[in-house]
Design a protein around this motif. Structure first.
Motif, short mmCIF file in Angstrom:
data_model
loop_
_atom_site.label_atom_id
_atom_site.label_comp_id
_atom_site.label_asym_id
_atom_site.label_seq_id
_atom_site.Cartn_x
_atom_site.Cartn_y
_atom_site.Cartn_z
N CYS A 100 0.83 -1.21 0.00
CA CYS A 100 0.00 0.00 0.00
C CYS A 100 0.86 1.26 0.00
O CYS A 100 0.59 2.22 -0.72
N ASN A 103 2.31 2.10 -3.32
CA ASN A 103 1.33 2.59 -4.30
C ASN A 103 0.61 3.85 -3.85
O ASN A 103 -0.37 4.27 -4.46
N GLY A 104 1.11 4.46 -2.77
CA GLY A 104 0.60 5.76 -2.35
C GLY A 104 -0.65 5.74 -1.52
O GLY A 104 -1.33 6.76 -1.38
N TRP A 105 -0.99 4.58 -0.92
CA TRP A 105 -2.18 4.49 -0.11
C TRP A 105 -1.84 4.70 1.36
O TRP A 105 -0.88 4.14 1.87
N ASP A 106 -2.63 5.51 2.03
CA ASP A 106 -2.39 5.86 3.43
C ASP A 106 -2.98 4.77 4.32
O ASP A 106 -4.17 4.80 4.65
N GLY A 167 -5.99 -0.20 -5.31
CA GLY A 167 -6.78 0.61 -4.39
C GLY A 167 -7.93 -0.08 -3.70
O GLY A 167 -8.69 0.58 -2.98
N ARG A 231 -11.89 6.42 -4.09
CA ARG A 231 -10.61 5.72 -4.07
C ARG A 231 -9.46 6.72 -4.16
O ARG A 231 -8.50 6.63 -3.38
N GLU A 232 -9.56 7.68 -5.06
CA GLU A 232 -8.48 8.65 -5.19
C GLU A 232 -8.34 9.54 -3.96
O GLU A 232 -7.23 9.95 -3.59
N ARG A 234 -8.49 8.65 -1.01
CA ARG A 234 -7.80 7.92 0.06
C ARG A 234 -6.29 7.93 -0.12
O ARG A 234 -5.54 7.47 0.74
N LYS A 235 -5.82 8.47 -1.22
CA LYS A 235 -4.37 8.51 -1.45
C LYS A 235 -3.72 9.54 -0.53
O LYS A 235 -4.35 10.48 -0.05
#
Length: 236
Positions: A100, A103-106, A167, A231-232, A234-235
């Motif tokens: 995660c 791939n830039g997910w918090d 995502g 989804r975006e 949440r980045k």
């Protein structure tokens, strides 16, 4: 005696850089999920990540009876600095955080559940999907089922990686329940709770009642667009 032990524990935690707040977050989620029948002593595990350390439920323990001194705290090099022996699924949790993050997910919390309905879908190798429930489409799109990977090995996440990279907040692990991620461990728990309920509704509608009353194509497309926006957002 109890007060002294508590003071000793807090002193050791401070010395080791362990967060009492994060320990309590894992304990809260473990107890709530145990109360709801989403985990048990031998199936399911819960973790949070803070300051490079993973706080994770120990192996073979009743999740509803855990205490602060039982939660395992493991450094990035694999050294356990607190608590009981960590679950063997720490490999899966650690890889989930890494995937995660890459791939830039918090993501700061991971929950692996063996809840009844989601696990049944994973055993059948079926995605959980619908075109009749706006809440599912807008919040989750679908719950994909990854191919089987042996428990306690890296191959679980090798199979699930493409979905988390794309995502998805929750993925079914073939023949092995579900894995959910969230900004916090409580967020990940909320995803599991919501998706278990949705999966039950879909099971009843599509497989017991024989079919669903799908929305028209324009409505389906609209909710899938809402999902993309959510989804975006949440980045990092």
């Amino acid at each position: 005696m109890g007060v002294n032990m508590n003071e000793e524990m807090k002193a050791k935690m401070k010395e080791s850089g362990i967060s009492e707040e994060v320990l309590n977050q894992v304990l809260f989620v473990a107890k709530r999920m145990d109360d709801k029948g989403l985990v048990n002593s031998f199936a399911g595990n819960i973790s949070a990540k803070a300051d490079g350390k993973i706080y994770i439920t120990p192996t073979g323990q009743n999740k509803g009876l855990l205490t602060s001194e039982k939660i395992a705290v493991v450094k990035s090099d694999g050294e356990r600095i607190w608590g009981m022996k960590e679950t063997s699924e720490i490999i899966m949790h650690s890889m989930a955080y890494d995937i995660c993050e890459a791939n830039g997910w918090d993501v700061g919390g991971v929950v692996h559940s063996h809840s009844k309905v989601l696990t049944a879908f994973s055993m059948a190798g079926l995605d959980v999907e619908t075109e009749a429930l706006p809440e599912m489409m807008g919040n989750f799109h679908k719950i994909p089922c990854a191919p089987y990977g042996a428990p306690g090995t890296k191959f679980i996440m090798t199979m699930a990686e493409p979905y988390f990279a794309d995502g998805y907040r929750i993925v079914l692990l073939g023949n092995h329940g579900s894995l959910a991620v969230g900004k916090t461990v409580e967020d990940a728990m909320n995803v599991v709770e919501a998706c278990e309920s949705i999966a039950e509704q879909i099971l009843i509608t599509k497989y017991l009642l024989g079919g669903e009353n799908s929305l028209d194509d324009d409505e389906v497309a609209r909710f899938f667009e809402i999902y993309k926006v959510n989804r975006e957002n949440r980045k990092l």
